[in-house]
Design an enzyme around this catalytic site. Sequence first.
Site, PDB file in Angstrom:
ATOM      1  CB  SER A   1      -8.489  -2.206   1.576  1.00 62.12           C
ATOM      2  OG  SER A   1      -7.731  -2.055   0.391  1.00 62.12           O
ATOM      3  CE  LYS A   2      -4.509  -8.120   5.723  1.00 62.75           C
ATOM      4  NZ  LYS A   2      -3.138  -8.249   6.215  1.00 62.75           N
TER       5      LYS A   2
END
Length: 490
Positions: free
Chosen positions: A253-254
Site C-alpha cells: 500500500s501507499k
Amino acid sequence: MTRPLRLRFAPSPTGKLHIGGARTALFNWAYARRYGGRFVLRIEDTDPERSTKEHERAILEGLAWLGLDWDEGPDVGGPHAPYHQMQRIGRHKEYAADLLARGIAYRCFCTRERLEELARAQEAAREKSAYDGRCRDLAAEEAARRATAGESFTLRFRVQPGTTRFADRVRGDMSFDNKEVEDWVMVRSDGNPTYNFVVVCDDVDMQISHVFRGEEHLVNTPKQVLLYQAFGQEPPVFGHLPLMLGTDKKKLSKRTGDTALQDYRDRGFPRRAILNFLCLQGWALDGQTEIFGVEEFVQHFDIADVGKAGSIFDIEKFLWLSGEYIRREAPEELAENCLPFLVARGLTSEAGLRARWSWFLEVVGAERERIRTYGELADRAAYLFAPDAAVAYHDDALAAARKHAQRLETLRDYLEWLRPRVAGGVDSAAVRDATKAWVADRGLKMPALFQPLRCALTGLAGGPDLFDAMRWLGAPVVLRRLEIALERLA
Ligand code: GLU
C-alpha cells in the site's frame, strides 16, 4: 497433447499500472520469450464506470517502457482481434446463450433486496455468505416466460456437487469442494458480464495455454475451471504468483511504498533496476546473485521455481539495488539520465545544463556514490541552482552548524580571509590546503568551520567535497552565500 504456447497479460484499465501488475506481465512475457511462445495483451475494459482510455494508454506505455513487447494486442492487432474485451461482447453473449440452453446457466430473478436480506441473515447466523439457490430449479418455461414479461434477471452458473481440481505450477495440486463455490453470477441484470465469465470466454477464444497471475485470483480459479469444463475445453496451466507484501507484511500500500510503476519511474529508478527488482519478487536466480539483467531472467525463468510465500517488497532494498545500477552507468550516461529530473524539478533548463556540460559531469561524478535514483541527484544538487538567499537549510545541516558556539565569529573571519583568496576564481586544492592551515592556526577543530560553511553554501549536512562545491558555485556566489548565512544563522 501439447498445444501452442500462448500467454497473456490482461489488465483492467481502471488505474495506473500497478507494480504487481508489472511483475505479472514480466513473468508471463519472460515465459513466452524463453519457450518461444506468443505474448498477448488484452485490455479487460468491461467495467465501464472505472475504465478509461487514459489508463489504458498509460498501461501500454508503462509496459513498453519496461521493454515488455507483445505479439498481439489492441494496438498491434493479431489473429484473435479484437483485444479489447468490450468489443468481444457479442462472443460473450453467444457463450451465455449456449450455457443457458444447455441448463448449465440459469436465470435468477432474485431482487437485490432479497439478496441483501439473505446476506444479512447469513451473517447473523454466522454462515458463509452464498446464494441459496432459490431460482436454481425454476422450470425453464416459467423462467423464459418471466424473462419475456420483462422481469429483470441475472444469469448464474449452476455448480454441480463434486470436487474441482487443477494443477497450479506455483502452489501444487489444488482441490476445492464444489460446496465452497456458490452459483455465481455470470451476467448481471443490466446485461454486463462478470470478470469470471468473460475471462474464460476470451482465454478460450484466444487459445491461451498458460495463465500466470496474482494469488488474489486463486479464489476465482475453481469457478473458471468449472466453466472450462462446461465449454468442453482443457483449462490452461495455472500459476498463481505470491502476493507482493509491504515490509509490514500486509498488502502493498501507499504506506510502505508507492504502488504504481509510474511512481518509481518518476522518482528516477533506472528501468533495468526496476526490472531486476521485479524479477526478485517471488523468484531467485541462484539464491545468491541479486543483480542480473532481464536477459538472464528470460534464460532461466521457470514458473515452477516461483516460491509460494509472499514476497516482501522492501523499498530499502529496492533503493540499494537502484544505486548499484546507477554506479554501473558511465558518467556521461548518468548525466543524461539525471538531466530530465533536474528540468522537471524546475531547477534549470536542458539548454542551461548543456551549456555547461563538463561542469554538470563533475557534479554528477561527485554525487554518484551517494545517489540511489536519478531523482536524488536533483535533490542533492538543488543548492547549485537555488537563488543565494533561498538555499534550503535542512534541519540536520542547521543543527550541525549551530553546535559550534563561535560559528558566526569564525564564519565572519573566514569570509574576510577568503575574499582575496578567491578573487581570481576558486582553485579547490589551494583553497582547501590554505583553509586547513587557517583552521589549525586558530586552534579550531575542522567541524567548527566546515559545518557552518557547508550549511551556508549547500544547506546540506553532508555532500561532496566543500572546496569542489565552491568551485562549482564560483567565487561571487560563495561570498554572497557566506554573507547571507551570517544573517540567517544569527
Ligand atoms: N483483468 C484482471 C485483472 O486485472 C485479469 C486477471 C487474470 O489475469 O485473469 O486482475
